[in-house]
Design an enzyme around this catalytic site. Structure first.
Site, PDB file in Angstrom:
ATOM      1  N   GLY A 391       0.819  -1.206   0.000  1.00 23.68           N
ATOM      2  CA  GLY A 391       0.000   0.000   0.000  1.00 23.68           C
ATOM      3  C   GLY A 391       0.856   1.259   0.000  1.00 23.68           C
ATOM      4  O   GLY A 391       2.000   1.280  -0.478  1.00 23.68           O
ATOM      5  N   SER A 392       0.335   2.311   0.601  1.00 21.47           N
ATOM      6  CA  SER A 392       0.906   3.653   0.457  1.00 21.47           C
ATOM      7  C   SER A 392       2.245   3.862   1.144  1.00 21.47           C
ATOM      8  O   SER A 392       2.861   4.921   0.960  1.00 21.47           O
ATOM      9  CB  SER A 392      -0.088   4.692   0.970  1.00 21.47           C
ATOM     10  OG  SER A 392      -1.275   4.667   0.205  1.00 21.47           O
ATOM     11  N   VAL A 393       2.710   2.921   1.949  1.00 18.80           N
ATOM     12  CA  VAL A 393       4.002   3.127   2.610  1.00 18.80           C
ATOM     13  C   VAL A 393       5.131   3.300   1.602  1.00 18.80           C
ATOM     14  O   VAL A 393       6.174   3.885   1.913  1.00 18.80           O
ATOM     15  CB  VAL A 393       4.339   1.964   3.585  1.00 18.80           C
ATOM     16  CG1 VAL A 393       3.379   1.934   4.747  1.00 18.80           C
ATOM     17  CG2 VAL A 393       4.386   0.625   2.869  1.00 18.80           C
TER      18      VAL A 393
END
Length: 689
Positions: A391-393
């Site tokens: 995801g956005s990490v």
């Protein structure tokens, strides 16, 4: 006529005499050569052949495996040790008869508590044969003996016929004492003739003392001391620490050739998993070497030595508290709604400047379908072997692709509103953000900002409902940057196995823009930890490792060598771009960004990035995903200006999006508590309190 015949006979006789003389001379010469050769062998080569004879008949054997080295944590607390185990062994004494061995078996079996249930019918028949040899021999017919004499059947076949013909009724005549002696007799005679046989491991004090006190009457039996691994902290960190093979199992058969090439015997105890396997050559000692004498006694040639000790980077107290916290969170979270898919969480804490792993924890919950009973197991190697959708990490790495390719600059502003491509649903951020710059894109975790970067990198100019046609070489552009952070490649971890993640095999424009927000390839939690550590370390990717130092085997505490930090690579980027990413991650944690809710327990001057990803669950383990799920990840570091602490946490499958909107905050709680546990023991300079 008669005179001619007489002369002819004289001629023939003369020829025969000459031949005999020649033959005698030849034989005399041959014997002379033989005698000379024998004399030469005796007087000149005698020592040489005596040496060869000694070499052929000289037998050396090795003693039992010596104790392995201890394993310490970074503060020299013992986390793996050895405990002395009393053992009874037997070695045949030269000249001992079968009858004498039977008497010994009867004598000692009354004083040893052995598991006689392991006695096989075959063992019992062989003992009955030894007791009643004449009776059993009579079971062979005259015709069979004749076949044996005529080599129609072999001696081994004769012996098998004898064993087969011992009846159950005959075996019933054996009493309990006979059966005990039979099992001990079997243990005394298994394996090679000259081997030292293990009779009982973990003998009681009374059993051990009996053998010691009666050694004169128990020829061949010996009371010895062996070792077993013990774990003062129980199952804490157990999967990473690994296991050692048992004395019975010895070397794993799949690794037989490897260990034999290193001089191991098949019955040696070796590390079979985890760090025990990774550092086998360091932890294993050297066995004592003995010469087998004519009377089968042993003469020491070379003393054995214990293995070297190793010191790990792990802080076992931090590790223990994090594991206990994870257990509690698993139980708590499973009571929350919409968590039927959730069953595990992972935590990795490292020092970003040198790659030392301070803690690596994982717990997994299993539920018995029939009973509903749940068990929680150690999964401390999960961050190495289990992958997650990030995801956005990963948006720190994604935005660097934009900087490096020149499609955006520091401060570039883009419109964040849903994008609509031809024949696809609208793709949006978690909320519409309007016009934002690069820092705000990180701070608020904009998907659309990353979509537009990816489209520009692929040479596509976005317009509403336009068909997406891109240069798919952009996949390599992205992955090459991600690799430099440790995403999708080996972290260099000193562990026998490591997953490097799933690399999507298909390529199209939509998959590329999904990749840019961490929704395509998968990574391990350890890779996420190395990624955030690289950002914290100004773009320098350090090899992560468990080993800190090796200590001498004499318990002196002398350090043989320390493990130096290893720089794997530096991210190819201008310093200002790395600094810009760091600033964006600072805003995530210290402003109204997505990390404002205390992922690092509101520690000042921290930086980080949250991540929510769409994942999939394989419920029945058939390799085919059954349901969609939502997973959460977090990465962060502190202090901002001089990082000594980096953390990555993962909690896969925390929500079933088809069952409702509720999503557990378990990963927030795990991150917050793990950070608090670390700083309970360490100050912001990395020094232990």
């Amino acid at each position: 006529m008669k005179k001619k015949k007489k002369n002819k006979n004289k001629i023939v006789l003369g020829k025969m005499t000459n031949r005999l003389k020649f033959l005698k001379g030849a034989l005399l010469f041959l014997f002379l050569v033989i005698f000379i050769r024998i004399g030469f062998l005796i007087f000149f080569d005698g020592n040489y052949y005596a040496m060869l004879l000694d070499k052929k008949t000289d037998m050396t054997v090795y003693g039992d495996s010596t104790p392995r080295g201890r394993i310490y944590d970074r503060n020299y607390k013992v986390i793996v040790d050895n405990v002395v185990v009393k053992e009874i062994t037997y070695s045949k004494v030269k000249g001992v008869t079968k009858e004498e061995e039977i008497k010994l078996a009867y004598l000692l079996s009354e004083h040893l508590a052995l598991d006689y249930d392991n006695l096989l019918t075959r063992n019992l028949k062989e003992f009955y044969y030894a007791l009643n040899e004449e009776l059993v021999n009579s079971k062979i017919t005259d015709e069979e003996w004749e076949d044996y004499d005529n080599r129609k059947i072999t001696s081994s076949e004769i012996e098998e016929l004898k064993i087969e013909r011992i009846t159950d009724e005959e075996l019933k005549t054996l009493k309990e004492a006979d059966r005990k002696a039979a099992y001990l007799y079997y243990l005394m005679n298994r394996g090679y003739y000259y081997d030292e046989k293990s009779i009982k491991v973990e003998a009681t004090d009374e059993e051990y003392a009996y053998v010691v006190e009666n050694s004169q009457n128990l020829k061949g039996f010996k009371a010895t001391l062996d070792w077993e691994r013990v774990y003062p902290y129980g199952d804490v960190f157990s999967l990473v620490l690994g296991k050692v093979s048992s004395k019975e199992a010895g070397v794993p058969m799949e690794d037989k050739e490897y260990y034999l090439s290193l001089g191991y015997d098949l019955d040696d105890r070796v590390g079979i998993s985890g760090l025990e396997k990774e550092y086998e050559e360091v932890l294993s000692g050297t066995k004592a070497m003995y010469q087998v004498m004519d009377d089968n006694s042993l003469k020491i040639i070379k003393e054995g030595t214990k293995g070297n000790d190793i010191v790990l980077t792990i802080d076992i107290e931090v590790q223990k508290e994090i594991e206990e916290m994870l257990k509690q969170e698993l139980v708590k979270t499973k009571k929350e709604p919409n968590t039927e898919f959730y069953n595990r969480s992972f935590v990795v804490i490292t020092n970003p400047s040198n790659g030392e792993i301070i803690a690596m924890a994982g717990k997994q919950l299993f539920e018995e379908q029939k009973t509903g009973k749940t068990e929680i197991y150690d999964y401390s190697n999960g961050p190495i072997v289990s992958t997650v959708t990030p995801g956005s990490v990963v948006k720190g790495a994604s935005i660097l692709v934009g900087y490096n390719t020149g499609v955006i600059k520091i401060g570039t502003k883009l419109l964040d509103q849903c994008i609509k491509l031809y024949n696809t649903p609208a793709k949006c951020s978690w909320r519409t953000m309007g016009v934002i710059n690069d820092l705000e894109a990180i701070k608020y975790s904009s998907n659309v900002y990353q979509y537009k970067i990816a489209m520009m990198v692929g040479g596509f100019e976005y317009a509403y409902n336009k068909k997406l046609e891109m240069d798919l070489g952009a996949f390599n552009t992205y992955r090459n940057i991600f690799y430099q952070f440790g995403l999708g490649v080996s972290t260099g971890i000193d562990y026998p196995i490591e997953e490097t993640g799933y690399k999507g095999g298909s390529s199209n424009g939509e998959l590329l823009i999904n990749f840019s927000i961490g929704q395509y390839d998968t990574y391990t939690t350890l890779q996420l930890a190395q990624y955030i550590s690289t950002i914290a370390n100004d773009g320098k990717r350090m090899k992560v490792h468990f080993l800190k130092s090796v200590l001498k085997d004499d318990d002196s505490g002398e350090i043989l060598y320390n493990v130096d930090p290893v720089l794997l690579n530096e991210v190819v980027a201008e310093d200002k771009y790395i600094e810009r990413i760091q600033q964006g991650m600072w805003l995530v944690m210290n402003s109204d960004g997505t990390g404002q809710f205390g992922y690092m327990n509101y520690i000042k001057d921290s930086a980080g990035k949250t991540g929510t990803s769409e994942s999939f669950v394989d419920i029945d383990g058939d390799g085919v995903v059954d349901y969609e799920s939502i997973s959460n990840n977090f990465v962060g570091y502190a202090p901002f200006d001089n990082p000594t602490f980096a953390i990555a946490t993962s909690s896969p499958d925390v929500q079933n999006p088809n069952r409702g909107d509720f999503k557990s905050s378990v990963n927030l709680r795990v991150s917050k508590q793990a950070t608090s546990i670390y700083f309970k023991y360490y100050d912001t300079s990395g020094k232990r309190k």
